[in-house]
Write a protein that holds these residues in place. Structure first.
Motif, PDB file in Angstrom:
ATOM      1  N   ALA A 123       0.834  -1.201   0.000  1.00 58.83           N
ATOM      2  CA  ALA A 123       0.000   0.000   0.000  1.00 58.83           C
ATOM      3  C   ALA A 123       0.865   1.247   0.000  1.00 58.83           C
ATOM      4  N   ARG A 126       2.511   1.945  -3.439  1.00 59.23           N
ATOM      5  CA  ARG A 126       1.454   1.680  -4.410  1.00 59.23           C
ATOM      6  C   ARG A 126       1.921   1.921  -5.845  1.00 59.23           C
ATOM      7  N   ARG A 192      -3.929  -8.936   0.622  1.00 58.51           N
ATOM      8  CA  ARG A 192      -4.722  -8.093  -0.280  1.00 58.51           C
ATOM      9  C   ARG A 192      -5.644  -7.159   0.504  1.00 58.51           C
ATOM     10  N   SER A 196      -5.705  -2.974   0.721  1.00 54.21           N
ATOM     11  CA  SER A 196      -6.820  -2.084   0.388  1.00 54.21           C
ATOM     12  C   SER A 196      -7.287  -1.293   1.608  1.00 54.21           C
ATOM     13  N   GLU A 200      -7.194   2.838   1.869  1.00 52.04           N
ATOM     14  CA  GLU A 200      -8.385   3.626   2.165  1.00 52.04           C
ATOM     15  C   GLU A 200      -8.101   4.637   3.272  1.00 52.04           C
TER      16      GLU A 200
END
Lengths: 308, 364
Positions: A123, A126, A192, A196, A200
């Motif tokens: 993340a 990214r 995964r 995410s 967020e």
């Protein structure tokens, strides 16, 4: 801790109802699957022998009576005697449960330890090569069938590289390949989801504020991001933990691991009602306990849930 | 020791050397009970029981006092490895000395590995499609003859078993007492099969094979191949997969709807222990009766005149091949994978003979 006791009571009541429902469904479904006696006796056994064994196992009584006996015994922690092994069903399952816990816990620890940092790192980096590589691996972990992965690991890491034994239960080296195989899906799912969830949170206003205040990036991740991203991660981790402990038939079969998954399947084939009932009850119990713990952790992570 | 039997028993020595002939300590069974004997067995054999962990391993050790001499190893460990790929990998890696149930298509790999080899034995038994001869159209011998003539057994042996099997010539397995080597292998003749169906007045009734998947080796692929062969000769053949416990239930209730796989083992090396054990009145596969067959089977069971028995089984074979209560398909080889230093010959009836005359570890 205002509202904690009602919260606890409510969760316990729901856990009790879930256990009762699971036990009842298994009881009914197993009775629908047919008579276990033909599988116990030789094909040429006389009718009188069949009736004798049926009476001995209490299978000649009406279903409601059998159900009543089952519930009364269950309340005392008695799962009945295994039809196939001819010993208390709980003792049979207990022998296999140790192997399942050993494998499930190892797979879980391996998966969780690797997955959260991978997801977090992905993340934060990214759309870089590192992110693509990590998520590509996660995709393989999530989509490759367990059977294929297990045999691939045996061929590469055992037969070719000679690092680990091919199958069986023994020292720590026997644990590595089945735990990697079993944990692959879990690891991929957690990685995964972590990615995410973190992405967020990283887009949230309070993170921008923190950064604007000059808070260091490490502190932003450790204090503000991880805690806020934790709820979905804890949820999936808990659910996956329950799945890992519920027995993994394919992994256990590929690696000849004597766990409750294989026992349950064999017991279904043998129509060994008490063992299936005991296995499912214990698996459900583990699931419920884990969910219960997750609920408590939610309450800790976000007090709004507890009071709501 | 004197043994009194109610009737003459030509197979008594064979029975004593098989199930039922095992010697167990009377006191132990009487005090501890049958269940205890099953969990902690005590016998008179060359190995001694040490421990058993369910689904993991059974451990035995050499019985130094065995009257026939000590076996050529200290400990014997039996481990279930249900999946084929890990089972073969454990042999190739040298983790185990021997594996059972090596499928024909993996023999080359085991033989190609420098430290391992394949040994096999022709199974003391047959793979047959047992027939419910009570239901139409299978109650008509002409239809069953057409079914038999419609099976290309050579192709099954070659393609599905990689040549590891032979085409049988009747209901008696090769290697058994009274096996008649002069009989030709069961024929494949699709033209004749069509003729017999016509003669039988066959009107397209369904012929159903109820097969398990993996209960006996190649059961499902063989069922599919045979159903395709039957369709080619004009039969309305169908394959239905049943789960093992369903098969057991049908076996018990004698409720098979058409044909099903059976792999009878010749337990006594004699037709009495196979064909007659299963097909006799009241036997597990009693779906067909023939007065002559029954009379001869009963007489052969209790006769100690081997010439008479030979003639009886010859005539029973003739009746069998006309009425076909089984469609005999193949007598396969059963293969085992061994480390090259192990010298061992498999027993056709699956008994695991580990005494020194049959099991040696060649040391460097």
């Amino acid at each position: 801790m205002r509202g904690f006791l009602p919260f606890l009571g409510h969760r316990l009541f729901r856990a009790f109802i879930a256990l009762w429902l699971v036990s009842t469904v298994v009881f009914v479904v197993m009775r629908l699957s047919g008579d276990p006696v033909p599988l116990l006796l030789p094909p040429d056994a006389p009718r009188s022998e069949i009736f004798r064994v049926r009476a001995e196992l209490g299978l000649d009584r009406p279903l409601p009576v059998q159900y009543g006996v089952f519930l009364a015994n269950l309340a005392r922690g008695d799962f009945g005697r295994s039809i196939h092994f001819r010993e208390p069903a709980f003792n049979v399952v207990r022998d296999y449960l140790a192997a399942t816990l050993e494998l499930g816990l190892t797979a879980f620890v391996l998966a969780a330890l690797a997955a959260v940092p991978i997801g977090l790192f992905s993340a934060m980096r990214r759309n870089t090569a590192v992110d693509h590589a990590a998520m590509g691996l996660a995709l393989i972990g999530q989509s490759a069938p367990t059977f294929f992965l297990g045999i691939l690991f045996i061929l590469l890491l055992s037969l070719k590289a000679d690092l680990f034994p091919t199958s069986g239960r023994g020292d720590w080296r026997h644990l590595v390949l089945p735990a990697l195989t079993l944990g692959a899906f879990t690891m991929a799912s957690i990685a995964r989801l972590t990615r995410s969830a973190v992405l967020e949170v990283l887009g949230a206003d309070y993170i921008r504020t923190a950064r604007a205040k000059g808070v260091s990036e490490t502190w932003v991740v450790a204090k503000h991001t991880l805690k806020n991203a934790a709820i979905p991660i804890v949820t999936i981790t808990g659910l996956q933990f329950g799945t890992l402990l519920g027995g993994a038939v394919v992994t256990e079969t590929v690696f000849s691991w004597p766990g409750i998954g294989r026992l349950a399947i064999q017991s279904i084939y043998n129509r060994d009602y008490p063992v299936v009932q005991c296995t499912v009850f214990l698996a459900a119990l583990m699931f419920i306990v884990i969910n219960f713990c997750i609920d408590l952790i939610y309450g800790f992570l976000d007090p709004r849930i507890r009071s709501g | 020791m004197l043994i009194h039997t109610k009737k003459p028993d030509p197979l008594l020595p064979a029975r004593l050397a098989f199930y039922g002939g095992q010697i167990v300590p009377k006191k132990y069974v009487e005090t501890a009970g049958q269940a205890a004997l099953n969990i902690k067995p005590v016998g008179t054999g060359p190995i001694r029981f040490v421990s058993w962990t369910k689904d993991d391993k059974a451990v035995f050790e050499a019985n130094a006092d065995y009257w026939g001499g000590r076996v050529d190893f200290d400990r014997l460990i039996m481990r279930p490895i249900p999946e084929m790929a890990p089972r073969i990998a454990s042999l190739l890696k040298g983790e185990v000395d021997m594996i059972t149930q090596l499928p024909p298509d993996h023999a080359e790999r085991v033989n190609g590995n420098p430290s391992t080899k394949v040994v096999g034995a022709l199974y003391a038994g047959l793979y047959v499609l047992a027939v419910n001869s009570k239901v139409p159209p299978l109650d008509n011998p002409l239809v069953k003859q057409a079914l038999s003539l419609g099976i290309d057994r050579e192709a099954i042996v070659k393609e599905l078993w990689r040549g590891r099997g032979i085409v049988p010539n009747g209901p008696i397995a090769k290697g058994d007492n009274h096996y008649d080597a002069s009989l030709p292998p069961l024929a494949y003749n699709p033209k004749e099969a069509r003729e017999r169906l016509k003669k039988a007045g066959y009107k397209g009734e369904e012929v159903l094979i109820e097969t398990t998947s993996g209960y006996t080796a190649n059961d499902k692929p063989m069922s599919e191949a045979i159903a395709a062969m039957w369709k080619d000769v004009g039969l309305n053949a169908k394959v239905e997969i049943v789960e093992y416990s369903v098969r057991a239930q049908k076996n018990r209730d004698k409720s098979f709807k058409g044909l099903w796989w059976s792999d009878p083992t010749s337990t006594l090396g004699d037709p009495d222990g196979m064909m007659w054990r299963l097909l006799a009145p009241g036997g597990p596969q009693d779906y067909w009766r023939n007065a002559k067959f029954d009379e001869l089977g009963e007489a052969a069971r209790f006769s100690i005149d081997e010439k008479f028995r030979a003639q009886a089984y010859k005539e029973m074979t003739k009746v069998f091949l006309e009425h076909l209560p089984w469609l005999v398909v193949i007598q396969p080889y059963e293969d085992y994978g061994l480390q090259k230093y192990v010298e061992w010959t498999p027993n056709p009836n699956q008994q695991f003979e580990v005494r020194r005359f049959n099991f040696k570890m060649r040391r460097a």
